[in-house]
Structures are given as structure tokens and as C-alpha cells.
Scaffold this active site. Structure first.
Site, PDB file in Angstrom:
ATOM      1  N   LYS A  40       0.845  -1.207   0.000  1.00 33.49           N
ATOM      2  CA  LYS A  40       0.000   0.000   0.000  1.00 33.49           C
ATOM      3  C   LYS A  40       0.875   1.251   0.000  1.00 33.49           C
ATOM      4  O   LYS A  40       2.050   1.191   0.403  1.00 33.49           O
ATOM      5  CB  LYS A  40      -0.934  -0.017   1.210  1.00 33.49           C
ATOM      6  CG  LYS A  40      -0.219   0.076   2.537  1.00 33.49           C
ATOM      7  CD  LYS A  40      -1.166  -0.236   3.694  1.00 33.49           C
ATOM      8  CE  LYS A  40      -0.431  -0.106   5.010  1.00 33.49           C
ATOM      9  NZ  LYS A  40      -1.099  -0.808   6.090  1.00 33.49           N
ATOM     10  N   TYR A 261      14.977  30.759   8.970  1.00 27.89           N
ATOM     11  CA  TYR A 261      13.751  31.418   9.420  1.00 27.89           C
ATOM     12  C   TYR A 261      13.694  31.527  10.938  1.00 27.89           C
ATOM     13  O   TYR A 261      14.100  30.602  11.649  1.00 27.89           O
ATOM     14  CB  TYR A 261      12.527  30.623   8.949  1.00 27.89           C
ATOM     15  CG  TYR A 261      12.212  30.819   7.488  1.00 27.89           C
ATOM     16  CD1 TYR A 261      11.911  32.078   6.981  1.00 27.89           C
ATOM     17  CD2 TYR A 261      12.208  29.736   6.615  1.00 27.89           C
ATOM     18  CE1 TYR A 261      11.625  32.250   5.640  1.00 27.89           C
ATOM     19  CE2 TYR A 261      11.918  29.898   5.270  1.00 27.89           C
ATOM     20  CZ  TYR A 261      11.628  31.161   4.782  1.00 27.89           C
ATOM     21  OH  TYR A 261      11.337  31.338   3.470  1.00 27.89           O
ATOM     22  N   MET A 309      11.175  25.086   2.941  1.00 25.50           N
ATOM     23  CA  MET A 309      10.458  24.313   1.926  1.00 25.50           C
ATOM     24  C   MET A 309      11.428  23.580   1.001  1.00 25.50           C
ATOM     25  O   MET A 309      11.239  22.407   0.695  1.00 25.50           O
ATOM     26  CB  MET A 309       9.552  25.237   1.112  1.00 25.50           C
ATOM     27  CG  MET A 309       8.606  24.483   0.208  1.00 25.50           C
ATOM     28  SD  MET A 309       7.602  25.562  -0.806  1.00 25.50           S
ATOM     29  CE  MET A 309       6.415  26.176   0.368  1.00 25.50           C
TER      30      MET A 309
END
Ligand SMILES: *Cc1c(COP(=O)(O)O)cnc(C)c1O
Length: 628
Positions: A40, A261, A309
Site C-alpha cells: 500500500k 527562518y 520548503m
């Protein structure tokens, strides 16, 4: 590895480690037990097809998937082994579950009744799921036996298995024993014992649970992840997946400066750090910020600052002789600290989740120890198997076309699925074009600012109606409408400033098998429809015929680009563009999908030809933009 990937990040999957893990797990099976490989979620991010194929070779009796889509994809990739859908399916999925010969896990009577009704004459296999304490899907204990009897009495259903699932096999022995007992007494009370009785996942198998069952379901351990705190198991298992990247920049930092950040990390002394081009968008979890380790040239380097990101920063103060381009291992084999279970342990996360999310933007490289087997693009929706010779695909497509097989033959599945997704309408007749030639010539015209454009179009195709339409639209929207109509053979977009009439758009010839068709013009508000037909065509329906359509129209000079796109599955495409001397330079840009992504382009004075090889299938929305 023989071939060292040049990407920004990539995933390595060591199939020999997977085989070794399976051997280890199999050593825990009793002689009456076999195993199901769980694939799966794309085999926990390892590639369902590759894992399924190897597991089957290593003796897997079954494959386990989460849903219809996953099972269907395996079938399309040619996997014929029994496939169980573990999660409850929707009634709307029953048609395809049957079509693709998948076995649903059944957790309620309503689904079973609908399945039985749709099953037709053939006995269709199902596995009944019992909820022995996980309290997710499955029949509840108190009425399970009653419902089981009702399902067993339904026509066309064959109960091939009963199963249940442990809630905490790796951590809660007491509760696991309770679940085991409940499941066992349920099985003992069954009127007929199904062929397969299964409850064990990887951890339960190693813990020795479910001795009465005869099928174990191997998942996470087979991928080399140990979810228990037993270190002996960790030593026996080898991570299959490694996630790697390269150092893109090396920088120095002074005491007191911050990185990233929110200025989360501040240098306590002067040092050196490196930028790695992966971030949480690549599946490298945000919660690994400021704590995970990575492996660079044999040295462990800590992630410093927040995971962004698309980037992370690591402390490389301790690494000597470091260069940009050096490989960084972010997850996998090589050191305990970069194993998935250790990384997720840092933030009380799940190793299952990390495996599923890592490398979202990465290409996969399958390796056997140190040697590269092959690589696979990240897109799992690669429905045309890459080892398919074109000849074989053509044969399958033609065969499926002529016979409309109702069997589960792989060729049929691939064929229909390609076309289904292309045409988004499964009931429509499926025809394709062959030897498609489109010649376009730009010529001087008496209308200021426009070229006269002659196009000749020819191809072979099965005739499915004695009439068709050639349409000329004056707006994009109108054109789009003609794209979804199946009775439209050819479309043209006319410049808005031009009047729609025979002068601006004319059919100079429309022939099928040499028969000149009768053309009737129907003027609409924003389009011109030319209805082509001939009484002689009726007798030719179903035959593969030569279509020829020639048009004569106008095209604005100041458009500076002209495109030809194909709208149907086509075998062999040739697109030629002829232009007058006043156009000095023409730049062709091809957008081809199919096997041949970059068809050869030939340049002659005043003429450019783009041609795929005749055997190659070109998928819809391929084409060429000529800019001038
Ligand atoms: C995912 C899953 C498994 C595999 O479990 P692991 O802990 O990965 O071994 C087994 N059975 C079912 C029903 C599952 O959903």
C-alpha cells in the site's frame, strides 16, 4: 553505484536489502504459514511494482493494497498475483474491483450485498475483516458471526479469507493477546474455515503471535525499519530506502550570527555550514529542524536552523576536505542516526509516515548492493511499462481493438486505461489514427495582414460513422467545445477580426478512401461547421480507411506563431511547415508525449518537418509550435 545520479536529490532503493529482510521475516514463519507483501501507499514509498515483483519472486502468496486505485495500477503493470484491498471499499468502486480481479476486504453486510449483486455468475473472492479491538474497520465482535453467515449465504461470493489487525503488536503484549484470542475464537466458530486466516503484521510475526493463522502480512520490517525497541531486530534489518542529496553551497558563519527562518539557531562559535537543496517539500519533515543528523563523507552533521520548503542547512565545521557537490545522506543505511525510526523518534513521529513522504520530488534508483539496476521517474502513473517494445504495445492495442476482450489480459487493461484517461469517457468507441501527415503552407494573400494557409491532412483510421464535421471556431471557448465532440474530425481557430465565411475558411477537399464527400456548410454564430458525408460510407463503417482533409484559410501575420496539435492517440506523426521567403527564421518547439519525446526535426529552405518514427505512439496534446 555504477551510475552516480546528478539530480539535486534522489532515492536509492536497495533491493538486496529488501530480499535480506524478507528472508529474516520468513525465518519467523511456521511451516503452515505463508506471507502477503503489503504494498500500500506505493509500498511505503519504495515503489509498489518493484517491491511486489521481488516479493512474489521470494514466495509471497498475496499482495495487500489500500484501495482500488493501487490494485488497478498493479494490474496495469502486469501483476497477476492475488491482490487484497485492505481498507473498506466504496460501493461505487465495485465494478472496477471486479473488472480488475481484486479481492476486497469486507467490513459490512451492505457492501457484501452490493458486491454479490454485481459479481455476475463467477464466484468472486472476498476476505472478511473482523474488528478484534483496533476499532477501525471490520465487523464488530458481537454480531460478526451472524453477519458472516449472511455474507456466506450470498450468491457469487466466495469467502477466501478472514482477517483482523493488531493495534499495538510492537508495544502492547497484553492487548495483543486479547485480540489474538478474540480472533481465534471467532475463527473457531465459523461454519467453514476459509482458505486464509490472517492477523499478523511484521511486528506480530516476530513476536510470535497468531500461531493458528496461516498468512502473515509483511510491511514495515520488510523495508528494514524496526518499530520495536529490540536492538537485535535492528541489527538484523537493513533499511531499503536511502534519501540522498548534494551539497550546493559551503559557507562560513561567525559567532552570534543566526541561520534560517525565525533565527532559531545562533552560532556559539565561528564555524562552517552547508546548504542542501532539499526541504519539507521533498518530504524531509519540518520537525527535523535543529535536531536531525545527516551523513557527509562518513561524518555525522547536524541540521541547524529550520527546515525550509526547499533547503536545509547543516553544520559541517567538523568535516575536512569538503566540496560542493559532495553527497549527503539524509535517511537510510550507513549510520543508526539516519534510520527512519531514529529520525522520527526525534519528534515522536511515525517512520511509516516519513517513508511515505520522503523523496516526493526525487527520482528513484533501484540498486542491488552497490550496483545500479535501473532508475524510475517519480511519477508512479507511468502506465506504459518502460520495458514495453512498441511492437508489443501496437499488437496489444490492435488486438484489444479488434476483439474487445472482456478478459483480464494486461494489454486490454493498459489499452483501455490509456484511452479512458485520454478521452474521459469509457463508453465511447475507441479508435486511433495511423500515419498522420499534416502539411501546412503559408502563402501570400490579397488580404492585408494575413497569410493564406493551405493545409493538407491525411491519416488512416477506422470509420465509425458515415458523417463527420469539420469545424472552424472564432473563439477559444467555441474551439474547446469542438474538442470534446467526437463527431468533429478537424478544427480550426479563426482570427476574431475575420468574417466567418467561405472566403476565410474553405474545405478544398474531404475524402475518405478516395471518395469525395459532400460538404454542407452550417453557419453558426461563432463558428462554421462543415458537415461531410457520403451515402457510400455506410457500407465502409468499421473499416480502416484513408482520411484526407484539405483546407484553405487565413492566418494573421502578426501572430508570430502557429501550432499543430494532435487530438487523438496516433501512431506515426509527421508535421510539415512550409513558409514564404519573407519569414526569415522559424523556430519549431515540439511538445511530444509518448515514447519519443524529441522527434527528429529537419530543416530545408522554406520548410521544416517534424516526424516521429512510424511505429511510435504519440499521445494526444502532442504537437509543434512554429514561431516566426
Ligand atoms: C499496513 C498493514 C499491514 C502491515 O503492517 P506493518 O506494521 O507495516 O508490518 C498489515 N495489515 C494491514 C491490514 C495493514 O493495513
Amino acid at each position: 553505484m555504477e551510475v552516480i545520479p546528478q539530480e539535486r536529490s534522489w532515492v536509492e532503493l536497495d533491493l538486496s536489502a529488501f530480499a535480506q529482510n524478507l528472508d529474516y521475516l520468513k525465518s519467523y514463519l511456521k511451516s503452515h504459514q505463508g506471507f502477503m507483501q503489503i504494498v500500500k501507499a506505493d509500498a511505503y514509498g519504495h515503489g509498489a511494482r518493484e517491491i511486489a515483483e521481488l516479493a512474489l519472486k521470494k514466495g509471497a502468496l498475496y499482495l495487500g493494497v489500500a484501495n482500488l486505485e493501487e490494485g488497478k495500477l498493479l494490474r496495469m503493470q502486469g501483476i497477476m498475483a492475488p491482490i487484497l484491498i485492505l481498507s473498506p471499499s466504496l460501493e461505487s468502486e465495485i465494478g472496477e474491483i471486479i473488472e480488475y480481479d481484486l479481492e476486497p476486504g469486507v467490513s459490512d453486510l451492505g457492501f457484501a450485498v452490493a458486491f454479490s449483486r454485481a459479481a455476475g455468475k463467477r464466484q468472486r473472492k472476498v476476505h472478511i475483516k473482523l474488528d478484534s479491538g483496533m476499532h477501525r474497520s471490520g465487523l464488530r465482535l458481537e454480531d460478526a458471526l451472524d453477519i458472516y453467515r449472511q455474507i456466506a449465504a450470498l450468491p457469487n461470493i466466495h469467502i477466501e479469507g478472514v482477517f483482523s489487525h493488531f493495534a499495538a503488536a510492537e508495544s502492547d503484549a497484553e492487548f495483543s493477546h486479547y485480540q489474538e484470542m478474540e480472533f481465534q475464537s471467532f475463527v473457531a466458530a465459523l461454519p467453514h474455515k476459509p482458505k486464509y486466516i490472517h492477523i499478523n503484521n511484521s511486528a506480530a510475526c516476530i513476536r510470535g503471535y497468531g500461531a493458528f493463522s496461516n498468512l502473515a502480512r509483511f510491511g514495515i520490517f520488510s523495508f528494514g525499519i524496526n518499530t520495536t525497541d529490540d536492538t537485535a531486530i535492528s541489527q538484523a534489518l537493513k533499511p531499503v530506502m536511502s534519501f540522498k542529496s548534494r551539497i550546493s553551497q559551503i559557507k562560513s558563519i561567525k559567532k552570534g550570527e543566526s541561520i534560517g527562518y525565525n533565527r532559531d539557531w545562533i552560532a556559539e562559535k565561528d564555524g562552517k555550514y552547508a546548504v542542501i537543496p532539499v526541504g519539507y517539500a521533498d518530504g524531509y519533515d519540518y520537525l527535523l529542524s535543529n535536531q536531525a543528523k545527516t551523513l557527509v563523507n562518513g561524518t555525522l552533521c547536524r541540521v541547524i536552523g529550520r527546515v525550509s520548503m526547499d533547503m536545509i542547512t547543516i553544520d559541517v565545521s567538523q568535516v575536512t576536505a569538503l566540496q560542493t557537490g559532495d553527497i549527503v545522506c539524509l535517511l537510510g543505511a550507513g549510520d543508526e542516526s539516519i534510520k527512519a525510526e531514529r529520525l522520527t523518534g526525534l519528534y515522536q513521529g511515525s517512520a511509516y509516515e516519513l517513508l511515505c513522504q520522503i523523496g516526493r520530488r526525487a527520482r528513484r534508483y533501484y540498486v542491488d548492493g552497490d550496483s545500479l539496476l535501473y532508475s524510475a521517474p517519480m511519477s508512479r502513473r507511468d502506465f506504459v511499462a518502460d520495458d514495453f517494445a512498441d511492437g508489443k504495445l501496437s499488437e496489444i492495442i490492435s488486438k484489444a481493438l479488434s476483439q474487445r476482450l472482456r478478459s483480464k489480459e494486461m494489454g486490454n487493461l493498459i489499452y483501455r486505461d490509456i484511452l479512458r484517461s485520454f478521452f474521459a469517457n469509457k463508453d465511447r468507441d475507441l479508435h486511433y489514427r495511423k500515419d498522420f501527415v499534416h502539411e501546412v503552407s503559408f502563402l501570400p494573400s490579397d488580404i492585408e495582414g494575413y497569410y493564406r494557409v493551405k493545409t493538407t491532412l491525411s491519416y488512416h483510421k477506422v470509420l465509425d460513422s458515415e458523417r463527420f464535421i469539420i469545424a472552424c471556431a472564432r473563439s477559444d471557448e467555441e474551439l474547446r467545445r469542438y474538442f470534446i465532440r467526437r463527431d468533429v474530425e478537424y478544427r480550426w481557430l479563426l482570427d476574431e477580426k475575420l468574417e466567418l465565411n467561405e472566403d476565410s475558411f474553405r474545405i478544398s477537399a474531404a475524402r475518405v478512401n478516395g471518395i469525395e464527400l459532400n460538404c454542407r456548410i452550417r453557419q453558426q454564430q461563432n463558428s462554421l461547421e462543415i458537415h461531410c458525408s457520403h451515402p457510400a460510407l455506410e457500407a465502409l463503417i468499421g473499416q480502416n480507411l484513408l482520411f484526407e482533409i484539405d483546407t484553405d484559410t487565413l492566418y494573421p501575420k502578426d501572430m508570430h506563431q502557429f501550432s499543430v496539435f494532435i487530438s487523438e492517440l496516433t501512431q506515426g506523426v509527421k508535421i510539415a511547415f512550409n513558409y514564404p521567403e519573407e519569414i526569415r527564421v522559424v523556430q519549431p518547439v515540439t511538445v511530444f508525449s509518448g515514447k519519443q519525446k524529441n522527434p527528429p526535426i529537419t530543416f530545408e529552405p522554406g520548410r521544416i518537418v517534424v516526424a516521429s518514427s512510424r511505429q511510435n505512439w504519440v499521445f494526444p496534446l502532442s504537437g509543434v509550435v512554429f514561431s516566426y
